[in-house]
Structures are given as structure tokens and as C-alpha cells.
Design an enzyme around this catalytic site. Structure first.
Site, PDB file in Angstrom:
ATOM      1  N   ARG A 155       0.729  -1.268   0.127  1.00  0.00           N
ATOM      2  CA  ARG A 155      -0.003  -0.064  -0.151  1.00  0.00           C
ATOM      3  C   ARG A 155       1.023   1.411   0.139  1.00  0.00           C
ATOM      4  O   ARG A 155       0.426   2.375  -0.591  1.00  0.00           O
ATOM      5  CB  ARG A 155      -0.734  -0.200   1.221  1.00  0.00           C
ATOM      6  CG  ARG A 155      -2.047   0.993   1.177  1.00  0.00           C
ATOM      7  CD  ARG A 155      -2.958   0.838   2.416  1.00  0.00           C
ATOM      8  NE  ARG A 155      -2.323   0.856   3.542  1.00  0.00           N
ATOM      9  CZ  ARG A 155      -3.065   0.842   4.576  1.00  0.00           C
ATOM     10  NH1 ARG A 155      -4.445   0.310   4.772  1.00  0.00           N
ATOM     11  NH2 ARG A 155      -2.432   0.865   5.785  1.00  0.00           N
ATOM     12  N   LYS A 157      -2.739   6.820   0.960  1.00  0.00           N
ATOM     13  CA  LYS A 157      -2.673   7.199   2.202  1.00  0.00           C
ATOM     14  C   LYS A 157      -1.510   8.163   2.475  1.00  0.00           C
ATOM     15  O   LYS A 157      -0.541   8.026   2.905  1.00  0.00           O
ATOM     16  CB  LYS A 157      -2.055   5.747   3.148  1.00  0.00           C
ATOM     17  CG  LYS A 157      -2.426   5.874   4.711  1.00  0.00           C
ATOM     18  CD  LYS A 157      -2.192   4.494   5.111  1.00  0.00           C
ATOM     19  CE  LYS A 157      -2.107   4.625   6.579  1.00  0.00           C
ATOM     20  NZ  LYS A 157      -3.381   5.216   7.359  1.00  0.00           N
ATOM     21  N   GLU A 212     -15.786   5.363   5.279  1.00  0.00           N
ATOM     22  CA  GLU A 212     -15.134   4.909   6.555  1.00  0.00           C
ATOM     23  C   GLU A 212     -14.958   5.444   7.781  1.00  0.00           C
ATOM     24  O   GLU A 212     -15.686   6.644   7.667  1.00  0.00           O
ATOM     25  CB  GLU A 212     -13.667   4.303   5.919  1.00  0.00           C
ATOM     26  CG  GLU A 212     -12.932   5.685   5.483  1.00  0.00           C
ATOM     27  CD  GLU A 212     -11.639   5.733   4.819  1.00  0.00           C
ATOM     28  OE1 GLU A 212     -11.066   4.707   4.914  1.00  0.00           O
ATOM     29  OE2 GLU A 212     -11.443   6.641   4.049  1.00  0.00           O
TER      30      GLU A 212
END
Ligand SMILES: Cc1ncc(COP(=O)(O)O)c(C=O)c1O
Length: 329
Positions: A84, A181, A214
Site C-alpha cells: 500500500r 494514504k 469509512e
């Protein structure tokens, strides 16, 4: 120290070092080891864990990060977190400081220097210092930083009694930014502050189509009224390493008759509100039950059986799976 014209002085390097030490002595922090590519090494004194003010990550938010858990002297699922991290780097147009193996090696070495067996490891990539422009400075060297620290902690009550969440009034990030991220967590920060100020434990983002997004630093999943374990699609939220792993591990719950199916799809608010169980998933929280959403109870208002089963599956995986890297202390 409050700002005042009395403390505007010209400082030398010794003054700065002693003031950085004083700054840390006023605040208890659990920072155990810090690697900086800019320093070319690891420090364990928190007052030396610094990044130049003109680093593009500091003044423009042009940086990415990820966090993996340190469990009993081993790092859990680091490869998934590195996958990620590299994807986020590519999407953010950040140059890597070296090959993946070197990045992994530095993370593992910093964990070893910390001497700690339990905690969290967070690492960042920035485009580096050199100007206050919008685009990175000419010739800027990418910055890579690793912090081994105590990790985020949550109250026991969250696991024994469950949490209360609210629908945030802040807009969800656009999909490109939500799946990356990056160090831009302003919506996430504001959402959590708003929830706490309103007497809740955390918030939930809903997207423009009315589907569940989320939470602040965790994913959300549901056990529907029909018994399916349902998770939002990962095209508009962060692909949580915990969620991805649990969606695999939860297959055993179908055989045990605890859930009827496992589905990754859009979940509208009415279906979500009618669920039996609502769950928060993430590396720091692991698995926690939500028992109240806005004014309404979820299910019977108590932590449910799928929460307990998933937490057990994750705890076991964190101790016994082949996704653990031993730290060479
Ligand atoms: C916005 C957001 N969503 C979800 C997660 C959960 O991801 P993970 O399970 O990899 O910790 C995180 C934590 O990193 C996050 O910051």
C-alpha cells in the site's frame, strides 16, 4: 511555551538542542526509535526526532505514510503495508529513496534498535526539503522516516460495551485522495474532533451517493439483518490491510454458520442502520463493535458474536500466521 515578545531571541545550535530537550520534557511521549534518511541514521532521544520545516511533507502535505504493528517482537503483515505504501507513493508522484528490500530492511532495523517488542511502526515518505514552492524543490532528495512508538490506544470499554459513532458533517475525501494514504488527514481529524465534542467516540463518512465510507483511521463493516458480512468497496476508501486480511480469514465463519456470506459492495445507509452488527476494523483498533450510530442502537445495542469471532481470528493471525517478520534484536 506560549508565544510572547519576551521569548523572541536569536538562538545558536546549543540553545536549540537544549530547547528541543525542554520541549520534550514538558510532554510525555512514547517514541522509542526514529530513522531519518536526512540524518542518515537512527536516534532514540525524542528531542532529536525532527524534520526540516521546508520538507514538502510539512508545508504542503506532499508525503505518504503507513503503520504496521509490532507484536511480541515480530512485525505483522509488513508486506501488505509495504504494498500500500508503494501504491500511495506512485499515486502521489513520490520518488522512492531506494528499493523495496532496503525500505523493509530499514524498518526492521529501526524496530531492532528500539529494543521494544510491542508497539507500532509508522513510516513516511516525503519529496524532501529545499523550497517553499508548490512543486518539489529542484534536486530535492526524497525523505524516508521510520518511527517506532507506543501505538494508539483505545479504552477497554470500546471492546466490552461497544462504541458510539456519529455521521460526520464533513465531506468524504474524493476517491483518489481516500485510496491514497497521504499525510492529508484534515477531514479525518475534523471528523474525530467533531464526534468527541458531540459525545461520540468517532465519526463515519457517507459518500455523495449515500453509501457508507469509512471512519477516521479505520474501516467500517456490517453484519446485515440477513447475516451477511458486508464491507464497502475499496474504490472510495482506504484499502485497510486489516479489512483485507479479515475478509479472507472470515471465510471460516461461513462454515461455522456465523455468517451467511462475505460481500464487498456498496452499502446504503438504510441497510446499514438495519444491521445486526456494525464493526470498526484497523491496525490500531483491530476489531471493535459499534453499538450506537447517531441516536439509534445497532442490533440489540450490545457487542455481537461476529465481532468476538473476528477479533479472535485476528489475534490468532497476529500470533501464529506466516505474515510475521522476526525483529533481529
Ligand atoms: C482512513 C483510514 N481508513 C482505514 C484504515 C485501516 O487500515 P489498516 O487496517 O491498514 O490499519 C486506516 C488506517 O490506516 C485509515 O487511516
Amino acid at each position: 511555551m506560549a508565544v510572547s515578545t519576551n521569548n523572541v531571541q536569536l538562538l545558536g545550535s546549543n540553545d536549540v538542542l537544549s530547547r528541543l530537550t525542554a520541549l520534550r520534557s514538558r510532554q510525555q511521549v512514547n517514541y522509542w526509535a526514529f530513522y531519518s534518511s536526512q540524518l542518515g541514521g537512527i536516534v532514540t532521544d525524542p528531542s532529536l526526532m525532527v524534520i526540516p520545516f521546508d520538507d514538502h511533507m510539512v508545508h504542503r502535505g506532499h508525503g505518504i505514510f503507513d503503520t504496521a504493528g509490532l507484536v511480541g517482537g515480530r512485525i505483522y503483515d509488513l508486506e501488505a503495508h509495504l504494498d500500500r505504501f508503494l501504491l500511495s507513493a506512485e499515486r502521489s508522484k513520490l520518488r522512492l529513496p531506494g528499493p523495496r528490500e532496503e525500505i523493509r530492511d530499514i524498518i526492521v532495523k529501526t524496530a531492532a534498535v528500539s529494543g521494544r517488542r510491542d508497539g507500532s511502526i509508522r513510516y513516511w515518505l516525503s519529496s524532501g526539503p529545499g523550497s517553499l514552492e508548490l512543486t518539489p524543490a529542484a534536486g530535492a532528495e526524497p525523505g524516508f522516516f521510520v518511527m517506532v512508538f507506543g501505538g494508539l490506544s483505545y479504552p477497554d470499554r470500546w471492546y466490552t460495551q461497544g462504541l458510539k459513532v456519529m455521521t460526520t458533517t464533513y465531506p468524504i475525501k474524493a476517491p483518489l485522495y481516500a485510496i491514497t494514504k497521504a499525510t492529508n488527514y484534515l477531514p479525518n481529524v475534523l471528523m474525530q474532533m467533531e464526534a468527541k465534542q458531540s459525545g461520540f467516540d468517532n465519526g463515519v463518512f457517507i459518500d455523495a451517493e449515500g453509501n457508507i465510507g469509512e471512519s477516521s483511521n479505520m474501516n467500517v463493516a456490517f453484519v446485515t439483518s440477513g447475516g451477511a458480512l458486508v464491507h464497502p468497496k475499496f474504490d472510495h476508501i482506504l484499502a485497510g490491510c486489516t479489512s483485507l486480511r479479515l475478509l479472507e480469514l472470515a471465510q471460516t465463519l461461513i462454515g461455522q454458520g456465523m455468517v451467511t456470506s462475505i460481500e464487498v459492495r456498496d452499502i446504503g445507509v438504510p441497510e446499514a442502520r438495519a444491521s445486526r452488527e456494525m464493526l470498526l476494523l484497523g491496525s490500531s483498533i483491530k476489531v471493535a463493535p459499534v453499538v450506537q450510530w447517531d441516536a439509534q442502537a445497532i442490533g440489540d445495542g450490545n457487542p455481537g458474536p461476529v465481532f468476538r469471532a473476528l477479533l479472535r481470528l485476528l489475534d490468532d493471525d497476529m500470533r501464529t500466521s506466516d505474515r510475521l517478520i522476526a525483529v533481529p534484536y
